[in-house]
Design a protein around this motif. Structure first.
Motif, mmCIF file in Angstrom:
data_model
loop_
_atom_site.group_PDB
_atom_site.id
_atom_site.type_symbol
_atom_site.label_atom_id
_atom_site.label_comp_id
_atom_site.label_asym_id
_atom_site.label_seq_id
_atom_site.Cartn_x
_atom_site.Cartn_y
_atom_site.Cartn_z
ATOM 1 N N PRO A 149 -4.703 -6.988 2.423
ATOM 2 C CA PRO A 149 -4.921 -6.660 0.759
ATOM 3 C C PRO A 149 -3.662 -6.580 0.075
ATOM 4 O O PRO A 149 -4.162 -7.258 -1.117
ATOM 5 C CB PRO A 149 -5.683 -5.233 1.286
ATOM 6 N N LEU A 150 -2.553 -6.062 0.558
ATOM 7 C CA LEU A 150 -1.362 -6.778 -0.899
ATOM 8 C C LEU A 150 -1.045 -7.776 -0.270
ATOM 9 O O LEU A 150 -0.169 -7.630 -1.854
ATOM 10 C CB LEU A 150 -0.251 -5.389 0.366
ATOM 11 N N ALA A 151 -0.992 -8.539 0.506
ATOM 12 C CA ALA A 151 -0.669 -9.613 0.710
ATOM 13 C C ALA A 151 -1.618 -10.967 -0.764
ATOM 14 O O ALA A 151 -1.296 -10.957 -2.001
ATOM 15 C CB ALA A 151 -1.092 -10.582 1.911
ATOM 16 N N GLY A 152 -2.604 -10.728 -0.173
ATOM 17 C CA GLY A 152 -3.513 -11.152 -1.742
ATOM 18 C C GLY A 152 -3.213 -10.569 -2.961
ATOM 19 O O GLY A 152 -3.626 -11.181 -3.822
ATOM 20 N N LEU A 153 -3.038 -9.381 -3.160
ATOM 21 C CA LEU A 153 -2.776 -9.084 -4.615
ATOM 22 C C LEU A 153 -1.127 -9.697 -4.917
ATOM 23 O O LEU A 153 -1.570 -10.048 -6.726
ATOM 24 C CB LEU A 153 -1.913 -7.240 -4.240
ATOM 25 N N LEU A 162 4.271 -7.842 -9.346
ATOM 26 C CA LEU A 162 4.164 -6.868 -8.713
ATOM 27 C C LEU A 162 5.150 -7.265 -7.298
ATOM 28 O O LEU A 162 5.894 -6.086 -7.273
ATOM 29 C CB LEU A 162 3.089 -7.012 -7.566
ATOM 30 N N SER A 163 4.905 -8.011 -6.675
ATOM 31 C CA SER A 163 6.526 -8.573 -6.137
ATOM 32 C C SER A 163 7.974 -7.835 -7.040
ATOM 33 O O SER A 163 8.973 -7.928 -5.848
ATOM 34 C CB SER A 163 7.031 -10.049 -5.680
ATOM 35 N N GLN A 164 8.236 -8.193 -8.111
ATOM 36 C CA GLN A 164 9.061 -7.497 -8.574
ATOM 37 C C GLN A 164 9.870 -5.860 -8.404
ATOM 38 O O GLN A 164 10.760 -5.508 -8.292
ATOM 39 C CB GLN A 164 9.375 -7.919 -9.672
ATOM 40 N N PHE A 165 9.082 -5.115 -7.639
ATOM 41 C CA PHE A 165 8.206 -3.704 -7.770
ATOM 42 C C PHE A 165 8.994 -3.743 -6.427
ATOM 43 O O PHE A 165 8.512 -2.580 -5.590
ATOM 44 C CB PHE A 165 7.329 -3.232 -7.919
ATOM 45 N N GLY A 166 9.255 -4.322 -5.456
ATOM 46 C CA GLY A 166 9.290 -3.988 -3.965
ATOM 47 C C GLY A 166 8.124 -4.593 -3.102
ATOM 48 O O GLY A 166 7.821 -3.996 -1.559
ATOM 49 N N ILE A 167 6.644 -4.645 -3.995
ATOM 50 C CA ILE A 167 5.099 -4.445 -3.167
ATOM 51 C C ILE A 167 4.824 -6.013 -2.794
ATOM 52 O O ILE A 167 5.513 -6.877 -3.055
ATOM 53 C CB ILE A 167 4.273 -3.954 -4.734
ATOM 54 N N SER A 168 4.742 -6.026 -0.637
ATOM 55 C CA SER A 168 4.628 -6.904 -0.427
ATOM 56 C C SER A 168 3.476 -6.509 0.485
ATOM 57 O O SER A 168 3.082 -5.572 0.761
ATOM 58 C CB SER A 168 5.920 -7.821 -0.337
ATOM 59 N N GLY A 228 7.774 -4.665 9.658
ATOM 60 C CA GLY A 228 9.658 -4.286 8.711
ATOM 61 C C GLY A 228 9.983 -3.418 7.633
ATOM 62 O O GLY A 228 10.503 -3.934 7.518
ATOM 63 N N ALA A 229 9.010 -2.187 7.871
ATOM 64 C CA ALA A 229 9.900 -1.105 6.800
ATOM 65 C C ALA A 229 11.128 -0.798 6.708
ATOM 66 O O ALA A 229 11.941 -0.278 6.011
ATOM 67 C CB ALA A 229 9.057 -0.043 7.255
ATOM 68 N N GLY A 230 12.103 -1.486 9.146
ATOM 69 C CA GLY A 230 13.052 -0.463 8.540
ATOM 70 C C GLY A 230 13.214 0.340 9.734
ATOM 71 O O GLY A 230 11.988 1.541 9.480
ATOM 72 N N GLY A 231 14.203 1.389 9.669
ATOM 73 C CA GLY A 231 14.595 3.006 9.461
ATOM 74 C C GLY A 231 14.780 2.403 11.300
ATOM 75 O O GLY A 231 15.615 1.992 12.117
#
Length: 399
Positions: A249-253, A260-266, A349-352
């Motif tokens: 869903p997020l990839a499609g959005l 939205l990619s400029q705000f780090g959404i993927s 891929g969130a890291g931490g």
């Protein structure tokens, strides 16, 4: 009224020689772990399972004296239950924990071969069992001493100093986990910061959504059942499955709205991790917000109303302060849960710290896994203890 504290002159009558069954059980478990498991293991490299290091090699040349505090703990279950003895047990336990750490580092240094830098000396099961049991014995002693939460936390921080000194002195540098840290110092620091950032980013939407929903559930009992049913269903979904369900869903959005990619959404990374963690965190926040408001005595509200306070003033000045301890208990559960689940988010891929853990699992490097697990546990314990302290202070003021 303040609770009565155990002192040297105010002691409950005692019968028999055994006076602390909890400590006796802990000591017996530690002995079983020490005899049944290996304290250290040594391997030619990080990918091969290590062989146990004999206690005779670890305790050579008088190093057996490091075990004397442990032997002193054997007497603990038979001592009088007075504050002085409880403090003594806590001090002995702290010294024992630090000496075990130094003993492991010392043995690793003696086993180190300058010609073979890939060799690894790792903690064995006995080390972790004895250290964990010692920590529980210290916690039990401080609680039996009658100290409040703030004092227990302060004393615990002081008791950790000997282990920190062993760590800072470099005595443990030849241990495998410290070698893993040395080669990943920058990555480790960045992973800890990222982990904390994800938890903090999760907390903001959780509070913005969960608190109003909790208030709504309190004000509208008819909505409580359906709301909690939905939140409970979310809790039953495995975390990795929920992370995966959000990718498409997020990839499609983002494909539809590239801005939205400029705000780090993927589809992968921090965005799906924060969304999934927020969904998991809503239940304890909503439930405890509603429960905290429900437990406010009706007589108190009637008294406030009789004094001329408006409903909004009653909510701000009476209901919120009285409901705050219960709400903070839910917040404590939420944050500790988020700290643990954030590690799983590394799979998308969130890291931490989870990235270090899964890297260690992928390469069969146990000490690399521990490099991520140990700070993860420490972070959860720190958060839990801090919120316990705040809750105890608020309850003390209310009393």
């Amino acid at each position: 009224m303040q609770p009565l504290l155990a002192s040297d002159t105010d002691v409950a009558p005692e019968r028999g020689y055994l006076r602390n069954r909890v400590l006796l059980v802990l000591v017996l478990i530690a002995l079983a772990g020490g005899f049944g498991l290996s304290f250290l293991t040594h391997a030619p490299n990080r990918l091969i399972s290590g062989r146990p290091v004999a206690w005779s090699a670890i305790l050579a040349d008088g190093r057996f004296l490091c075990l004397l505090p442990g032997l002193a703990l054997l007497i603990g279950p038979f001592l009088r239950q007075i504050r002085t003895n409880h403090i003594l047990i806590a001090l002995i336990g702290a010294a024992f924990a630090a000496l075990l750490f130094w003993l492991a580092g010392d043995a690793a240094s003696r086993l180190a071969d300058p010609a073979s830098t890939s060799a690894r000396t790792s903690f064995g099961g006995a080390f972790w069992v004895i250290e964990a049991i010692t920590a529980l014995a210290i916690a039990d002693a401080l609680q039996r001493a009658g100290f409040g939460p703030a004092t227990r936390i302060g004393i615990s921080l002081i008791l950790v100093v000997p282990i920190a000194l062993v760590l800072v002195s470099g005595s443990a540098d030849q241990l495998s986990i410290m070698k893993e840290y040395a080669t990943r110092r920058d990555v480790f620091g960045a992973a800890v910061v990222t982990h904390i950032q994800i938890v903090a980013m999760t907390l903001v939407p959780t509070l913005l959504i969960g608190v109003p929903l909790g208030i709504l559930a309190f004000r509208r009992p008819s909505l409580r059942g359906p709301l909690f049913a939905v939140l409970n269903i979310i809790q039953t979904i495995p975390s990795i499955a929920l992370f995966g369900l959000l990718i498409a869903p997020l990839a499609g959005l983002v494909a539809t709205f590239p801005v939205l990619s400029q705000f780090g959404i993927s589809g992968i990374g921090v965005a799906p991790a924060v969304i999934a963690l927020t969904l998991y965190s809503l239940l304890p926040i909503v439930r405890n917000t509603s429960a905290g408001l429900e437990q406010v005595p009706g007589a108190v509200i009637d008294a406030a109303s009789g004094m001329g306070l408006t409903p909004s003033q009653i909510f701000r000045s009476v209901e919120i302060p009285l409901a705050l301890p219960v709400f903070l208990a839910g917040l404590r559960v939420t944050i500790v849960q988020a700290v643990g689940l954030t590690a799983v988010a590394a799979l998308i891929g969130a890291g931490g710290l989870g990235a270090i853990i899964f890297q260690g699992l992928g390469s069969s490097a146990l000490d690399l896994v521990l490099l991520g697990v140990v700070p993860l546990i420490a972070l959860a314990v720190i958060v839990d203890a801090s919120l316990k302290l705040v809750i105890s202070i608020l309850k003390g003021r209310a009393a």
